[in-house]
Motif scaffolding. Structure first.
Motif, PDB file in Angstrom:
ATOM      1  N   ARG A  86       0.853  -1.192   0.000  1.00  0.00           N
ATOM      2  CA  ARG A  86       0.000   0.000   0.000  1.00  0.00           C
ATOM      3  C   ARG A  86       0.887   1.239   0.000  1.00  0.00           C
ATOM      4  O   ARG A  86       1.861   1.313   0.763  1.00  0.00           O
ATOM      5  CB  ARG A  86      -0.890  -0.008   1.236  1.00  0.00           C
ATOM      6  N   HIS A  87       0.569   2.191  -0.855  1.00  0.00           N
ATOM      7  CA  HIS A  87       1.258   3.485  -0.876  1.00  0.00           C
ATOM      8  C   HIS A  87       0.434   4.460  -0.042  1.00  0.00           C
ATOM      9  O   HIS A  87      -0.802   4.494  -0.155  1.00  0.00           O
ATOM     10  CB  HIS A  87       1.418   3.987  -2.314  1.00  0.00           C
ATOM     11  N   ILE A  88       1.125   5.228   0.793  1.00  0.00           N
ATOM     12  CA  ILE A  88       0.446   6.134   1.716  1.00  0.00           C
ATOM     13  C   ILE A  88       1.160   7.482   1.743  1.00  0.00           C
ATOM     14  O   ILE A  88       2.301   7.598   1.297  1.00  0.00           O
ATOM     15  CB  ILE A  88       0.415   5.550   3.157  1.00  0.00           C
ATOM     16  N   THR A  89       0.493   8.479   2.274  1.00  0.00           N
ATOM     17  CA  THR A  89       1.101   9.774   2.566  1.00  0.00           C
ATOM     18  C   THR A  89       1.162   9.903   4.079  1.00  0.00           C
ATOM     19  O   THR A  89       0.169   9.668   4.766  1.00  0.00           O
ATOM     20  CB  THR A  89       0.269  10.918   1.958  1.00  0.00           C
ATOM     21  N   VAL A  90       2.357  10.240   4.588  1.00  0.00           N
ATOM     22  CA  VAL A  90       2.556  10.315   6.034  1.00  0.00           C
ATOM     23  C   VAL A  90       3.198  11.648   6.415  1.00  0.00           C
ATOM     24  O   VAL A  90       3.965  12.208   5.640  1.00  0.00           O
ATOM     25  CB  VAL A  90       3.447   9.156   6.540  1.00  0.00           C
ATOM     26  N   PRO A  91       2.892  12.156   7.611  1.00  0.00           N
ATOM     27  CA  PRO A  91       3.586  13.372   8.075  1.00  0.00           C
ATOM     28  C   PRO A  91       4.949  13.005   8.652  1.00  0.00           C
ATOM     29  O   PRO A  91       5.100  11.974   9.292  1.00  0.00           O
ATOM     30  CB  PRO A  91       2.654  13.898   9.170  1.00  0.00           C
ATOM     31  N   THR A  92       5.941  13.847   8.393  1.00  0.00           N
ATOM     32  CA  THR A  92       7.257  13.637   8.983  1.00  0.00           C
ATOM     33  C   THR A  92       7.296  14.291  10.358  1.00  0.00           C
ATOM     34  O   THR A  92       6.369  15.002  10.753  1.00  0.00           O
ATOM     35  CB  THR A  92       8.366  14.243   8.106  1.00  0.00           C
ATOM     36  N   SER A 148       5.168  13.173   3.317  1.00  0.00           N
ATOM     37  CA  SER A 148       6.062  12.299   2.555  1.00  0.00           C
ATOM     38  C   SER A 148       5.284  11.095   2.053  1.00  0.00           C
ATOM     39  O   SER A 148       4.354  10.631   2.710  1.00  0.00           O
ATOM     40  CB  SER A 148       7.222  11.815   3.420  1.00  0.00           C
ATOM     41  N   GLU A 149       5.730  10.597   0.909  1.00  0.00           N
ATOM     42  CA  GLU A 149       5.131   9.389   0.358  1.00  0.00           C
ATOM     43  C   GLU A 149       5.799   8.184   1.001  1.00  0.00           C
ATOM     44  O   GLU A 149       7.019   8.115   1.103  1.00  0.00           O
ATOM     45  CB  GLU A 149       5.295   9.353  -1.157  1.00  0.00           C
ATOM     46  N   GLY A 150       4.973   7.271   1.430  1.00  0.00           N
ATOM     47  CA  GLY A 150       5.480   6.078   2.072  1.00  0.00           C
ATOM     48  C   GLY A 150       4.939   4.819   1.433  1.00  0.00           C
ATOM     49  O   GLY A 150       4.097   4.867   0.530  1.00  0.00           O
ATOM     50  N   ILE A 151       5.433   3.714   1.908  1.00  0.00           N
ATOM     51  CA  ILE A 151       5.002   2.411   1.423  1.00  0.00           C
ATOM     52  C   ILE A 151       4.858   1.479   2.620  1.00  0.00           C
ATOM     53  O   ILE A 151       5.619   1.582   3.591  1.00  0.00           O
ATOM     54  CB  ILE A 151       6.003   1.850   0.383  1.00  0.00           C
ATOM     55  N   GLN A 152       3.870   0.628   2.552  1.00  0.00           N
ATOM     56  CA  GLN A 152       3.676  -0.396   3.568  1.00  0.00           C
ATOM     57  C   GLN A 152       3.596  -1.738   2.855  1.00  0.00           C
ATOM     58  O   GLN A 152       2.863  -1.872   1.865  1.00  0.00           O
ATOM     59  CB  GLN A 152       2.396  -0.140   4.364  1.00  0.00           C
ATOM     60  N   LEU A 153       4.367  -2.692   3.333  1.00  0.00           N
ATOM     61  CA  LEU A 153       4.413  -4.009   2.704  1.00  0.00           C
ATOM     62  C   LEU A 153       4.189  -5.084   3.757  1.00  0.00           C
ATOM     63  O   LEU A 153       4.801  -5.039   4.833  1.00  0.00           O
ATOM     64  CB  LEU A 153       5.779  -4.252   2.056  1.00  0.00           C
ATOM     65  N   LEU A 154       3.340  -6.013   3.436  1.00  0.00           N
ATOM     66  CA  LEU A 154       3.126  -7.169   4.291  1.00  0.00           C
ATOM     67  C   LEU A 154       3.650  -8.375   3.528  1.00  0.00           C
ATOM     68  O   LEU A 154       3.252  -8.619   2.380  1.00  0.00           O
ATOM     69  CB  LEU A 154       1.648  -7.340   4.617  1.00  0.00           C
TER      70      LEU A 154
END
Length: 125
Positions: free
Chosen positions: A99-105, A111-117
């Motif tokens: 899943r690609h996400i947007t997260v606060p630093t 910032s654009e982030g990624i979550q992988l299971l």
């Protein structure tokens, strides 16, 4: 920790704090070693950013050996990753979901982030 002794491992922004490829590979190797067969590894981290502020920070990457590596104002050396790096890094594990996400630093930037299971395969897999 004993081999094949852990059901689930979660790492959040850990790889961002490890700028070297080999150190990241070593970490993932160790995490894979301690995971039980069918154990889960969940990775949440930051991707390469496209904004000018980060592109300016990445200009020092040549001296660190990888694009996306940068030094923070307080002297920490960090790394943002292209999404295909995670595919390479986690190649010995079976992907379940991405899943690609947007997260606060910590400084309030987005910032654009990624979550992988991922799942550790069973020995006969």
């Amino acid at each position: 920790m004993a081999a094949a002794s852990v059901d689930v491992i979660l790492i959040f922004a850990v790889l961002t704090c490890i700028p070297e490829d080999q150190a990241q590979r070593s970490l993932i190797d160790e995490l894979t070693r301690v995971l039980k067969p069918n154990g889960l590894l969940y990775v949440s981290d930051l991707l390469l950013q496209n904004d000018q502020r980060n592109q300016d920070r990445y200009k020092s990457a040549e001296r660190y050996g990888a694009y996306g590596v940068f030094k923070t104002a307080d002297g920490a050396v960090c790394r943002h990753h292209p999404s295909n790096w995670f595919t390479t890094l986690l190649a010995r594990l079976d992907p379940i979901a991405t899943r690609h996400i947007t997260v606060p630093t910590m400084k309030g930037h987005e910032s654009e982030g990624i979550q992988l299971l991922t799942r550790k395969p069973t020995p006969n897999h």
